[in-house]
Write a protein that holds these residues in place. Structure first.
Motif, mmCIF file in Angstrom:
data_model
loop_
_atom_site.group_PDB
_atom_site.id
_atom_site.type_symbol
_atom_site.label_atom_id
_atom_site.label_comp_id
_atom_site.label_asym_id
_atom_site.label_seq_id
_atom_site.Cartn_x
_atom_site.Cartn_y
_atom_site.Cartn_z
ATOM 1 N N TRP A 123 0.860 -1.152 0.000
ATOM 2 C CA TRP A 123 0.000 0.000 0.000
ATOM 3 C C TRP A 123 0.899 1.204 0.000
ATOM 4 O O TRP A 123 1.125 1.834 1.025
ATOM 5 N N HIS A 159 -6.236 0.426 -7.566
ATOM 6 C CA HIS A 159 -6.151 1.562 -6.645
ATOM 7 C C HIS A 159 -6.733 2.768 -7.376
ATOM 8 O O HIS A 159 -7.083 2.674 -8.560
ATOM 9 N N CYS A 194 -5.341 7.202 -1.765
ATOM 10 C CA CYS A 194 -5.930 6.151 -2.594
ATOM 11 C C CYS A 194 -7.438 6.200 -2.382
ATOM 12 O O CYS A 194 -7.919 6.271 -1.261
ATOM 13 N N GLU A 196 -9.786 3.995 -3.787
ATOM 14 C CA GLU A 196 -10.497 2.762 -4.137
ATOM 15 C C GLU A 196 -10.075 1.733 -3.101
ATOM 16 O O GLU A 196 -8.871 1.498 -2.923
ATOM 17 N N PHE A 197 -11.052 1.134 -2.415
ATOM 18 C CA PHE A 197 -10.675 0.200 -1.351
ATOM 19 C C PHE A 197 -9.803 -0.918 -1.924
ATOM 20 O O PHE A 197 -10.179 -1.575 -2.885
ATOM 21 N N CYS A 198 -8.624 -1.101 -1.329
ATOM 22 C CA CYS A 198 -7.643 -2.008 -1.917
ATOM 23 C C CYS A 198 -7.042 -2.939 -0.870
ATOM 24 O O CYS A 198 -5.976 -3.484 -1.077
ATOM 25 N N HIS A 202 -5.614 0.266 3.025
ATOM 26 C CA HIS A 202 -6.105 1.262 2.050
ATOM 27 C C HIS A 202 -6.039 2.679 2.640
ATOM 28 O O HIS A 202 -5.636 3.629 1.966
ATOM 29 N N MET A 205 -2.684 4.602 2.496
ATOM 30 C CA MET A 205 -2.080 4.651 1.166
ATOM 31 C C MET A 205 -2.218 6.090 0.673
ATOM 32 O O MET A 205 -2.865 6.378 -0.328
HETATM 33 CU CU1 CUA Z 1 -4.801 1.537 -2.792
HETATM 34 CU CU2 CUA Z 1 -6.899 1.906 -1.711
#
Ligand code: CUA
Length: 325
Positions: A123, A159, A194, A196-198, A202, A205
């Motif tokens: 991340w 992401h 970031c 977008e849940f990654c 997350h 990030m």
């Molecule tokens: Cu990379 Cu959320």
């Protein structure tokens, strides 16, 4: 008041725009917000109006034939329920799709003097400057008042790169490169995140965009392209040996040394960065030591294992890394 708790700070706010693109997005937001308030006001006014007329004779007492006022009621339903929403949504569509999408569009390849490659990782963010080979992570610099094209992709999952004060989001998608323009009206530090849940980290990030005066930027970029500084002093020299012989060098690159791992960030100029772990903690001597020995406590689940090094060897390692200006 708790509803407004998030409104005090102007960092990372799309309502504190610092570029032409972000200003267009913010004004679109305010137009939509204004339209929504007017719509809400109309609906509430109608509710109150009908409530006030609730006791009128003749309504609700018989079911046969047209009642007084029924024709008016149907024209209100058609006008407010069908015609008005279509007109409003069509107007918003035209403003957002024709104008704002265009003005926030990425410049064509090679249309800007600077292109930066950004690669999302779980991340953290890898940042590459193809013009001179500079590589950094989580803190990218751009010249102020200069359009910069960003080519964004990912090394693992999806992401999304977002600097709310400068432009809209751009997704980092496996096997694809998406582009966006970064432009800052004035020098400053802009926080990004970031979007977008990654996975587990997350939220950690994040990144900074530093918009520098052009001359400062040119010096920074030239310095970032150079190989790492040779260690000065006995402690830093010993630290370099710890780095190269231990697990560090299998995951990290330090240009100018045999360390060429690519799992974690390039550390060639680590000491020039203000934060560690994608803005998880400030880049201080104590935090750096903590990060090495217990990064799993600082940022659980991240790819870096806790490194079993302590005492003199840890102090040497930190001295070496702190010299990587
Ligand atoms: Cu990379 Cu959320």
């Amino acid at each position: 008041m708790p509803l407004l708790a998030g409104c005090g700070t102007r960092t990372q706010s799309s309502l504190a725009p610092e570029s032409h693109a972000a200003k267009d997005i913010a004004s679109l937001f305010w137009w939509m917000m204004g339209g929504a308030w007017i719509g809400l006001g109309l609906v509430v006014a109608l509710l109150l109006w009908s409530w006030k007329r609730r006791n009128r004779r003749g309504i609700g007492t018989d079911t046969e034939g047209a009642k007084p006022g029924e024709k008016v009621a149907w024209s209100v339903v058609v006008g407010m329920g069908i015609v008005l929403p279509i007109a409003l949504l069509a107007t918003l569509f035209v403003i957002s799709d024709i104008f704002v999408i265009r003005t926030t569009e990425a410049p064509a390849a090679n249309a800007t003097r600077l292109t930066v490659h950004v690669i999302g990782h779980e991340w953290w963010w890898e940042v590459r400057y193809p013009s001179n080979g500079a590589v950094t992570a989580n803190e990218l610099h751009i010249p102020a008042r200069t359009p910069v094209r960003l080519d964004v992709t990912t090394a693992d999952v999806i992401h999304s790169f977002w600097v709310p004060q400068l432009n809209r989001t751009i997704d980092a998608i496996p096997g694809r490169t998406n582009a966006i323009e970064l432009y800052a009206d004035k020098p400053g530090r802009y926080r990004g995140q970031c979007d977008e849940f990654c996975g587990l980290q997350h939220a950690h990030m994040a990144f900074y965009v530093f918009a520098d005066p052009p001359a400062v930027f040119r010096r920074w970029l030239a310095a970032q392209a150079r190989p790492a500084a040779k260690p000065t002093g006995a402690a830093a020299g010993a630290g370099e040996a710890v780095f190269l012989s231990g697990p560090c060098s299998t995951c990290h690159t330090i240009r100018g040394t045999p360390a060429n791992g690519y799992v974690g960030p390039d550390l060639t100029h680590l000491a020039a960065r203000t934060t560690l772990g994608a803005l998880a903690i400030a880049n201080t001597r104590r935090n750096l030591a903590d990060w090495i020995t217990s990064s799993q406590s600082v940022k659980p689940g991240n790819q870096m294992p806790d490194v079993a090094v302590g005492g003199k060897r840890l102090r040497a390692l930190v001295a070496y890394l702190e010299g990587l200006k």
